[in-house]
Design an enzyme around this catalytic site. Structure first.
Site, PDB file in Angstrom:
ATOM      1  N   GLU A 113       0.855  -1.197   0.000  1.00 32.49           N
ATOM      2  CA  GLU A 113       0.000   0.000   0.000  1.00 32.49           C
ATOM      3  C   GLU A 113       0.876   1.226   0.000  1.00 32.49           C
ATOM      4  O   GLU A 113       2.024   1.169   0.420  1.00 32.49           O
ATOM      5  CB  GLU A 113      -0.817   0.065   1.305  1.00 32.49           C
ATOM      6  CG  GLU A 113      -1.749  -1.055   1.499  1.00 32.49           C
ATOM      7  CD  GLU A 113      -2.312  -1.045   2.911  1.00 32.49           C
ATOM      8  OE1 GLU A 113      -2.147  -0.046   3.648  1.00 32.49           O
ATOM      9  OE2 GLU A 113      -2.928  -2.065   3.266  1.00 32.49           O
ATOM     10  N   LYS A 115       2.112   4.661   1.601  1.00 32.20           N
ATOM     11  CA  LYS A 115       2.167   5.217   2.947  1.00 32.20           C
ATOM     12  C   LYS A 115       1.818   6.695   2.822  1.00 32.20           C
ATOM     13  O   LYS A 115       2.610   7.491   2.310  1.00 32.20           O
ATOM     14  CB  LYS A 115       3.565   5.031   3.543  1.00 32.20           C
ATOM     15  CG  LYS A 115       3.653   5.469   4.983  1.00 32.20           C
ATOM     16  CD  LYS A 115       4.964   5.006   5.596  1.00 32.20           C
ATOM     17  CE  LYS A 115       5.039   5.269   7.085  1.00 32.20           C
ATOM     18  NZ  LYS A 115       4.864   6.638   7.471  1.00 32.20           N
ATOM     19  N   ASP A 117       1.166  10.458   3.830  1.00 33.41           N
ATOM     20  CA  ASP A 117       1.906  11.300   4.767  1.00 33.41           C
ATOM     21  C   ASP A 117       1.011  12.428   5.280  1.00 33.41           C
ATOM     22  O   ASP A 117       1.080  13.560   4.821  1.00 33.41           O
ATOM     23  CB  ASP A 117       3.141  11.875   4.063  1.00 33.41           C
ATOM     24  CG  ASP A 117       4.081  12.549   5.041  1.00 33.41           C
ATOM     25  OD1 ASP A 117       3.922  12.334   6.257  1.00 33.41           O
ATOM     26  OD2 ASP A 117       4.974  13.276   4.584  1.00 33.41           O
ATOM     27  N   TYR A 225      -6.830   2.601   6.070  1.00 33.17           N
ATOM     28  CA  TYR A 225      -5.962   1.466   5.742  1.00 33.17           C
ATOM     29  C   TYR A 225      -5.918   0.377   6.810  1.00 33.17           C
ATOM     30  O   TYR A 225      -5.063  -0.498   6.754  1.00 33.17           O
ATOM     31  CB  TYR A 225      -4.538   1.954   5.470  1.00 33.17           C
ATOM     32  CG  TYR A 225      -4.019   2.969   6.474  1.00 33.17           C
ATOM     33  CD1 TYR A 225      -3.797   2.616   7.787  1.00 33.17           C
ATOM     34  CD2 TYR A 225      -3.777   4.279   6.084  1.00 33.17           C
ATOM     35  CE1 TYR A 225      -3.339   3.531   8.706  1.00 33.17           C
ATOM     36  CE2 TYR A 225      -3.312   5.215   6.992  1.00 33.17           C
ATOM     37  CZ  TYR A 225      -3.095   4.839   8.305  1.00 33.17           C
ATOM     38  OH  TYR A 225      -2.653   5.755   9.207  1.00 33.17           O
ATOM     39  N   LYS A 312      10.594   3.658   3.242  1.00 30.84           N
ATOM     40  CA  LYS A 312      10.519   5.110   3.047  1.00 30.84           C
ATOM     41  C   LYS A 312      11.215   5.534   1.752  1.00 30.84           C
ATOM     42  O   LYS A 312      12.334   5.106   1.481  1.00 30.84           O
ATOM     43  CB  LYS A 312      11.201   5.828   4.230  1.00 30.84           C
ATOM     44  CG  LYS A 312      10.562   5.514   5.575  1.00 30.84           C
ATOM     45  CD  LYS A 312       9.307   6.324   5.801  1.00 30.84           C
ATOM     46  CE  LYS A 312       9.654   7.693   6.257  1.00 30.84           C
ATOM     47  NZ  LYS A 312       9.198   8.072   7.551  1.00 30.84           N
ATOM     48  N   CYS A 406      20.938  47.579   6.750  1.00 30.74           N
ATOM     49  CA  CYS A 406      19.574  47.079   6.911  1.00 30.74           C
ATOM     50  C   CYS A 406      18.763  47.417   5.657  1.00 30.74           C
ATOM     51  O   CYS A 406      18.748  48.570   5.230  1.00 30.74           O
ATOM     52  CB  CYS A 406      18.923  47.717   8.139  1.00 30.74           C
ATOM     53  SG  CYS A 406      17.162  47.307   8.271  1.00 30.74           S
ATOM     54  N   CYS A 409      15.964  50.140   6.798  1.00 31.23           N
ATOM     55  CA  CYS A 409      16.222  51.493   7.312  1.00 31.23           C
ATOM     56  C   CYS A 409      17.650  51.970   7.051  1.00 31.23           C
ATOM     57  O   CYS A 409      18.031  53.043   7.508  1.00 31.23           O
ATOM     58  CB  CYS A 409      15.887  51.550   8.799  1.00 31.23           C
ATOM     59  SG  CYS A 409      17.079  50.649   9.808  1.00 31.23           S
ATOM     60  N   CYS A 424      20.164  44.473  12.805  1.00 36.26           N
ATOM     61  CA  CYS A 424      20.011  45.896  12.579  1.00 36.26           C
ATOM     62  C   CYS A 424      19.860  46.517  13.968  1.00 36.26           C
ATOM     63  O   CYS A 424      18.919  46.188  14.688  1.00 36.26           O
ATOM     64  CB  CYS A 424      18.767  46.176  11.741  1.00 36.26           C
ATOM     65  SG  CYS A 424      18.315  47.913  11.803  1.00 36.26           S
ATOM     66  N   CYS A 430      13.425  51.214  13.065  1.00 35.36           N
ATOM     67  CA  CYS A 430      13.359  50.319  11.902  1.00 35.36           C
ATOM     68  C   CYS A 430      11.948  49.698  11.826  1.00 35.36           C
ATOM     69  O   CYS A 430      11.546  48.961  12.737  1.00 35.36           O
ATOM     70  CB  CYS A 430      14.436  49.246  12.067  1.00 35.36           C
ATOM     71  SG  CYS A 430      14.485  48.054  10.746  1.00 35.36           S
TER      72      CYS A 430
HETATM   73  S1  IVH Z   1      -0.733   0.700   8.960  1.00 37.69           S
HETATM   74  C1  IVH Z   1      -0.165  -1.138  13.208  1.00 37.69           C
HETATM   75  N1  IVH Z   1      -0.883   1.680   6.544  1.00 37.69           N
HETATM   76  O1  IVH Z   1       2.193   5.505   9.099  1.00 37.69           O
HETATM   77  C2  IVH Z   1       0.172  -0.372  12.003  1.00 37.69           C
HETATM   78  N2  IVH Z   1      -0.070   3.100   8.266  1.00 37.69           N
HETATM   79  O2  IVH Z   1       4.473   4.666  11.055  1.00 37.69           O
HETATM   80  C3  IVH Z   1      -0.891   0.526  11.564  1.00 37.69           C
HETATM   81  N3  IVH Z   1       0.432   5.369   7.522  1.00 37.69           N
HETATM   82  O3  IVH Z   1       0.761   5.940  12.247  1.00 37.69           O
HETATM   83  C4  IVH Z   1      -0.509   1.459  10.498  1.00 37.69           C
HETATM   84  N4  IVH Z   1      -0.133   5.090   5.421  1.00 37.69           N
HETATM   85  O4  IVH Z   1      -0.213   7.257  10.345  1.00 37.69           O
HETATM   86  C5  IVH Z   1      -0.542   1.911   7.825  1.00 37.69           C
HETATM   87  N5  IVH Z   1      -1.142   2.398   4.353  1.00 37.69           N
HETATM   88  C6  IVH Z   1      -0.796   2.647   5.626  1.00 37.69           C
HETATM   89  C7  IVH Z   1      -0.325   3.907   6.042  1.00 37.69           C
HETATM   90  C8  IVH Z   1       0.042   4.085   7.384  1.00 37.69           C
HETATM   91  C9  IVH Z   1       0.312   5.946   6.317  1.00 37.69           C
HETATM   92  C10 IVH Z   1       0.962   6.057   8.729  1.00 37.69           C
HETATM   93  C11 IVH Z   1       0.095   5.940   9.948  1.00 37.69           C
HETATM   94  C12 IVH Z   1       0.914   5.321  11.022  1.00 37.69           C
HETATM   95  C13 IVH Z   1       2.312   5.493  10.487  1.00 37.69           C
HETATM   96  C14 IVH Z   1       3.143   4.330  10.940  1.00 37.69           C
END
Ligand code: IVH
Length: 669
Positions: A113, A115, A117, A225, A312, A406, A409, A424, A430
């Site tokens: 999946e 991740k 952010d 998720y 990551k 500056c 001024c 300054c 200023c």
């Molecule tokens: S699973 C027990 N799936 O990543 C694990 N987390 O470092 C439950 N996150 O706190 C998390 N996308 O905020 C999972 N597809 C995804 C995710 C995801 C983003 C974030 C989530 C979590 C952090 C884990």
């Protein structure tokens, strides 16, 4: 319509509106115009207003938010919200795979999946209705942000269909799409407000706003998720999420089942590139074991599940040209160089500027005009200039030198020994320094002047109505009303608030003056040790450094401040307006026993007295000031901004709450 028909009409409208919300926000496939949607919403709002007996906290009308201010209550998570262990290379992912294969001999599959952010959230549904939304917090307990979450249109308040478990939790990520993030920041830049560093901070900040109608205007989104509960429909993660999609949740389209590690690597490579076309921020891929029984068998470590890992993505890097450097002067006079860059797309946003921090950084980069720069942006950070592509430098390029004067001024800049920043020194002449100091003076933790913001201060300064903080107290209604976006009401509010600020305790006034290095804590220490502005002004270096927490740097800054006649003048002006320049002396003489036998806890910030003064008052009247809450506490003396957990405890223990005014009345002061 009779009551029965009204009830039916309300139900129909609610159903239709949720259906259109779902089509618009989850499926991205609306079937009616915005206008038609608004008309139906308006009809429903009117019917609900006229027939309050049919109100429902999960009606689509409740998504607009309210402007009621409240603190968040902390709620314990039924299942802790854990994090994932991270990996940064295919090798580390392969190690993870090996670890699992050692623990089990049965064949299994992974789900890959994205991740997302953003900021994580846990939703609880009972009988198909959203009952609670809680932030991650410390993983064990988080803030109840249900009202704010309800404003997110892609989150179902009432589930679709009827084959969902009677009670379950679903976890996901709250996100601010890049497009909305840029819009918000453009607006903030226009208003001269601090910019959000990235969509994640903006989403997290939005979720914690006290005013849910502002949350509603911010257009947050959410992907889910992780499903938790006792009666989940399937015994695989993948199938459960597909089912959750049928209930109305937004589930990513980009999930893939993989049996071989090679397939996983293909997914990682594909999304490292393709994520740049997504509307929201992602910072990696999450790999999960699909089978729930196997997940259970593998279990958890203290911090994270053994059945999942995050991979990551590397921070993105681009090369772009340095166009020019702006020099910004802050409230303290520190001059910050900011690079203007040829606009470039980086990790989903357009980068046009990046801070160069100070002259040492410019030196360190050996920066030349017109240089091509490497700019990087990881998940957490604002764009960072990490180097120069020397191969692209023209042979006649000139070195960047820090400005000598500056920019505002024209006063020659100075640099103190051992400090990175140039300053300054013209602090009383200023403009950005003066405006910055006035803005600090009126801020919430200082004099707390309601209704006056940065924009108004700018206007007042530019129109020469104010030149320092003391001038604020000479303002008249007739001068305020004609200002842009000001009306009678706002003008009156500002004047009242200015008048009220004459009660602000000395320690906050001292903080409000904006003496360099005298923050909130130092101001408190100074005020309680010295008792008055005159005593501080007359204090020697030795006296100052004998006060706890005050060292050489702070003492010198205080001496320097009072050496400047312009500062003394402002203080005298403020004093003549009635501002508090002494701690209120609570004499121990006129003792009473009005509070005899009472234990009182003080919490929050107060308008009329410092906490030390309140403590003295409690003791003077025979009471006891205690520092922790128990069932034996008689009262909470409550100011503003009390932490939600403390408040919850007070409510749980049924402890009566006194406001500052009620307390003063009680002791007859
Ligand atoms: S699973 C027990 N799936 O990543 C694990 N987390 O470092 C439950 N996150 O706190 C998390 N996308 O905020 C999972 N597809 C995804 C995710 C995801 C983003 C974030 C989530 C979590 C952090 C884990």
């Amino acid at each position: 319509m009779d009551k029965n028909q009204i009830k039916k009409r309300i139900a129909t409208l609610r159903h239709e509106l949720e259906e259109h919300n779902y089509r618009y926000y989850v499926l991205n496939a609306p079937v009616i115009s915005d206008f038609d949607f608004d008309m139906r919403m308006r009809e429903l709002m009117q019917l609900e207003a006229e027939n309050p007996e049919f109100s429902d906290s999960n009606s689509p009308t409740q998504r607009v938010g309210s402007d009621i201010n409240r603190e968040f209550v902390q709620v314990a998570h039924k299942y802790p919200m854990l994090s994932l262990s991270n990996s940064y290379s295919e090798g580390e992912v392969a190690d993870f795979d090996q670890r699992i294969r050692k623990l089990t001999s049965t064949p299994f599959e992974y789900v890959c999946e994205l991740k997302y952010d953003g900021t994580s959230i846990s939703l609880t549904y009972e009988q198909g209705r959203l009952v609670r939304a809680v932030t991650r917090g410390d993983g064990e307990k988080g803030d109840d942000v249900t009202e704010n979450i309800k404003t997110i249109r892609s989150i179902p308040l009432v589930l679709r269909g009827n084959n969902y478990p009677p009670e379950f939790e679903i976890r996901g990520e709250i996100l601010l799409p890049f497009s909305v993030f840029e819009e918000i920041n453009q607006q903030r830049e226009k208003n001269g407000e601090a910019l959000f560093a990235n969509p994640r901070n903006a989403a997290a900040g939005t979720l914690k706003l006290q005013n849910s109608s502002i949350v509603a205007s911010r257009k947050l989104d959410a992907y889910f998720y992780f499903l938790l509960g006792d009666n989940l429909p399937y015994d695989t993660h993948y199938d459960n999420l597909q089912k959750a999609r049928e209930w109305g949740f937004k589930i990513s389209e980009h999930m893939q089942k993989c049996t071989k590690l090679e397939e996983v690597f293909v997914f990682l490579k594909k999304w490292d590139i393709d994520r740049k076309n997504l509307p929201v921020a992602t910072d990696g891929v999450v790999l999960k074991v699909n089978s729930l029984p196997l997940q259970q068998e593998l279990g958890f470590t203290a911090k994270s599940p053994r059945w999942a890992i995050a991979y990551k993505f590397k921070a993105e890097r681009v090369v772009t040209r340095l166009i020019s450097i702006d020099y910004q002067v802050g409230r303290t006079g520190a001059v910050t160089p900011v690079a203007n860059l040829e606009p470039v797309q980086l990790a989903g946003t357009t980068v046009k500027r990046a801070s160069l921090h100070n002259s040492d950084i410019i030196q360190g980069l050996d920066l030349h005009n017109n240089d091509m720069l490497y700019v990087e942006k990881g998940g957490e950070i604002i764009p960072k200039i990490i180097g120069v592509d020397f191969s692209q430098r023209q042979s006649d390029a000139t070195k960047v030198t820090f400005i000598p004067e500056c920019p505002e001024c024209k006063t020659p800049l100075v640099r103190s020994e051992g400090e990175a920043a140039y300053y300054c020194p013209n602090d009383t002449g200023c403009p950005p320094q003066i405006k910055g100091r006035i803005e600090h003076f009126i801020s919430r933790k200082a004099m707390n002047i309601d209704g006056l913001g940065e924009e108004t201060v700018d206007l007042l300064f530019d129109q020469r109505l104010i030149h320092d903080a003391a001038d604020l107290y000479k303002l008249e209604k007739e001068q305020l009303v004609p200002l842009e976006r000001m009306g009678e009401k706002s003008a009156e509010r500002i004047l009242k608030s200015l008048d009220d600020s004459k009660n602000v305790p000395f320690e906050r006034v001292l903080f409000a003056l904006g003496i360099r290095f005298v923050g909130e804590t130092v101001a408190k220490k100074l005020a309680s040790a010295m008792g008055s502005i005159d005593a501080i002004r007359e204090a020697s270096y030795e006296t100052l450094i004998s006060i706890g927490e005050i060292g050489d740097k702070i003492a010198n800054s205080i001496l320097e401040y009072f050496n400047n006649p312009a500062h003394i003048e402002i203080i005298e002006h403020l004093r003549s307006q009635g501002i508090q320049f002494e701690s209120v002396k609570i004499s121990s003489e006129s003792q009473s026993d009005k509070l005899k036998g009472l234990s009182i806890i003080i919490s929050g910030t107060f308008a009329k007295h410092s906490r030390d003064e309140l403590k003295a008052l409690i003791e003077k009247h025979g009471g006891k000031n205690v520092s922790s809450i128990s069932k034996n506490t008689s009262y909470l003396l409550a100011g503003e901004n009390i932490g939600p957990s403390k408040m919850q405890k007070v409510v749980d223990l049924n402890i009566p709450i006194l406001s500052e005014d009620e307390f003063l009345k009680l002791i007859g002061e």
